[in-house]
Design an enzyme around this catalytic site. Sequence first.
Site: not given
Ligand code: PEP
Ligand code: MG
Length: 585
Positions: A193, A440, A464, A517
Site C-alpha cells: 500500500h 480477491e 490481493d 481495480c
Molecule cells: C487489490 O487488492 O487489488 C485492491 C484493489 O485492493 P487493495 O490494493 O487496497 O488491497
Molecule cells: Mg485488496
Amino acid sequence: MALQIFGIPVSRGVAVGRAVLMSSARLDVAHYFVDPGQEEQEVDRLRAARQAVRAELDALQTELPQDAPAELSAFIDVHKMLLDDPQIGRETAVWIRRRRYNAEWALTAQLEVIGRSFDEMDDSYLRERKADVEQVVERLLRALRGTGGLARGMSSDEDLVLVAHDISPADMMQFKQGVFRGFVTDVGGKTSHTAIVARSLDIPAVVGAREASRLIRQDDWVIIDGDGGLLIVDPSPIILEDYRVRKQESSLARERLKRLKNTPARTLDGQMVELLANIELPDDCDSALQSGAAGVGLFRTEFLFMNRAHDLPGEEEQFEAYRHVLQSMQGRPVTIRTIDIGADKPLDTEADHRDGDFTHLNPALGLRAIRYSLSDPAMFRVQLRALLRAASFGPLRILIPMLAHVGEIRQTFALLDTARAELTSSGQSYGPVEVGAMIEVPAAVLMLPLFLKSFDFVSVGTNDLVQYTLAIDRADESVAALYDPLHPAVLQLLGQTITQSHAAESWKGRAVHVSVCGEMAGDPSLTRLLLGLGLRSFSMHPAQILSVKQEVLRADCARLAPLAKAVLAEFEPEGQQRALAALTA
Ligand code: PEP
Ligand code: MG
C-alpha cells in the site's frame, strides 16, 4: 564512481534530489519548509525548545529524592551536556538556515547524522550513548509541540528525496502536500500500500532497495529512476545531465498524452471501455476529473481512518466525505469500498491489538477488510449509514473487500438492512445503492456463482488475488520476484471471473458488471491482455488513465480475444511469452 542500488520500481518517472534520511519512527513529525526570511525565527523556536528542556532537566534533578542513586543525577547531566553540544544546537540550526527545514524536521535530520557516527564507533559503551541522544531529541520534539510553527512554505530551493527503511501508507499520506520529489525504501513490494500511495502521488519511487537507507547519507545527491528501479548515489555530471534530459522527455510525453483527456475510450472495433479512477481521499477527485475518469472505481476509505488513532471519523464526518466525492464527480458513478483495515494498513488503535501482540501473527491472513468490519458491527453500521445517506447525492456503488465466506455475505446484507432500518427510524433519508464484492481470494472465484447471484457487481482486486493465489506477501521484498500477476493460475482466475460475470446474463437475466481495480488495470503493458480477456471496465490511479486510454484506442478487441485465449492455454513461460508477444505485435 557513483554508487548504484537496485530496487523495485513502483512509481514511474525520474527524480533527482538531495537525500533526506529518516527513520520510520520519526516520519510522523511535521515536514515543511519555512518561508524564506523566516529562518532565524525558526532557529529561535529551536532555541526556546532547548531552554525549555534544560529547565525541565534542571527541575528533574532538583526534585530527585535524597536517597536516589547517584547515577540518576549523572544521567541527567549527560542529557544536559548533549543538549548543549554544538552537534544538536548549532548543527541543527544549519539545516534550518541552509535548507529551510522546520525545527522538528531539522532535528530528526541531524539525529540521523549523529546516529550514524555513533553506529560507526568501535567502543560499545559509546555506541550505546546513541539512545541518550535520541531521548534528548524526543524531549526537544515534545517541547516544540504546540509552540506553533511558522507559516509553511511548500517549496524548497533544492529538490529533496526521502530515503527511509520503511514508510507506512499512513506516513506516506502525510507527504501528499508534495515536500519530496521522490521516495526510496529498503523494504516493500510493488503492490504494497505504500507503493500504491506513492503511485497515487505520481512521484518516482523505488521500494525494496534493501540497503539503501544504510548506504545513502544525509544530503547525498540521488537519482531515483522509478521506471528501472535504479538509484544512483552521487552521480557524475554526465549521468546527471542524461537523467535531466530523460526527465524532460518524460514530462513532454505526459503533456502530449493530455490531449487524449476528452477522447472517448473506444477501441478500433468500436467497443466502449470504462476507465475509472482509484482514490484514497475525497480531494483526489480533482485529479480523477483532470485525467478524464468516467467515475471512481475504488475509493479506499480506510485512508480516512489513518493518522486518527484516537479520533476515528464518525457518521457525520464520513457522510460529508462520501457526499463530497459524489458531488465532485458530478453524476458519474462512484464506487466506495468499506474499510480495508489490517495487513499493511493497521489502524494502530488499542482495538487493533485486541488479540494480543499481533506482530507475531500473519496480518495478511488475519483480521483484515470485511473481517475487521464484521468484528465491530457497530463501527461498520456507522460506515454503512453514512454511505446510504450519501447515496442521495449521486450514483453510489458500495464495494465489500475480501469476502470469502457465505456467512460474511449474509452478515453484510443483514447489517445493511439494519443500517437502513436505523436511518428510517431516526427519520433520515437515504438513497439507492448497488452492492458489489471484491474478488480477491481464490475461494471467491471458485464459488463465483454465489457471488454473482448475491451482488450487483464484482471488482477484481488483483493485488490481493495474486498475493493469496501464490501465497506471496505483497509487501515483502524478499519474495517480490515471485509476485507475478502473469502467473498462469492468476490469469485463469481472472479470465474465469470475467467470463462468468458476462455469462450471468443467461441465468440472472443480466450480465454482472465486472471491473479490475488492482494495479494490473493501470499497467498499460497489460491493457491488451485484459481487453482480450473480455474486460471493459478498468479502475486505476488517475495518473495512469491516459496511458491506458492510449492502448485502448489502438486495440482491436475482436483480434485480441483469441490471442488472449491462447495466453490462458499456456502454462510454461516460453509458451506464455510467445503468446503474450503475439498480443502486443
Ligand atoms: C487489490 O487488492 O487489488 C485492491 C484493489 O485492493 P487493495 O490494493 O487496497 O488491497
Ligand atoms: Mg485488496
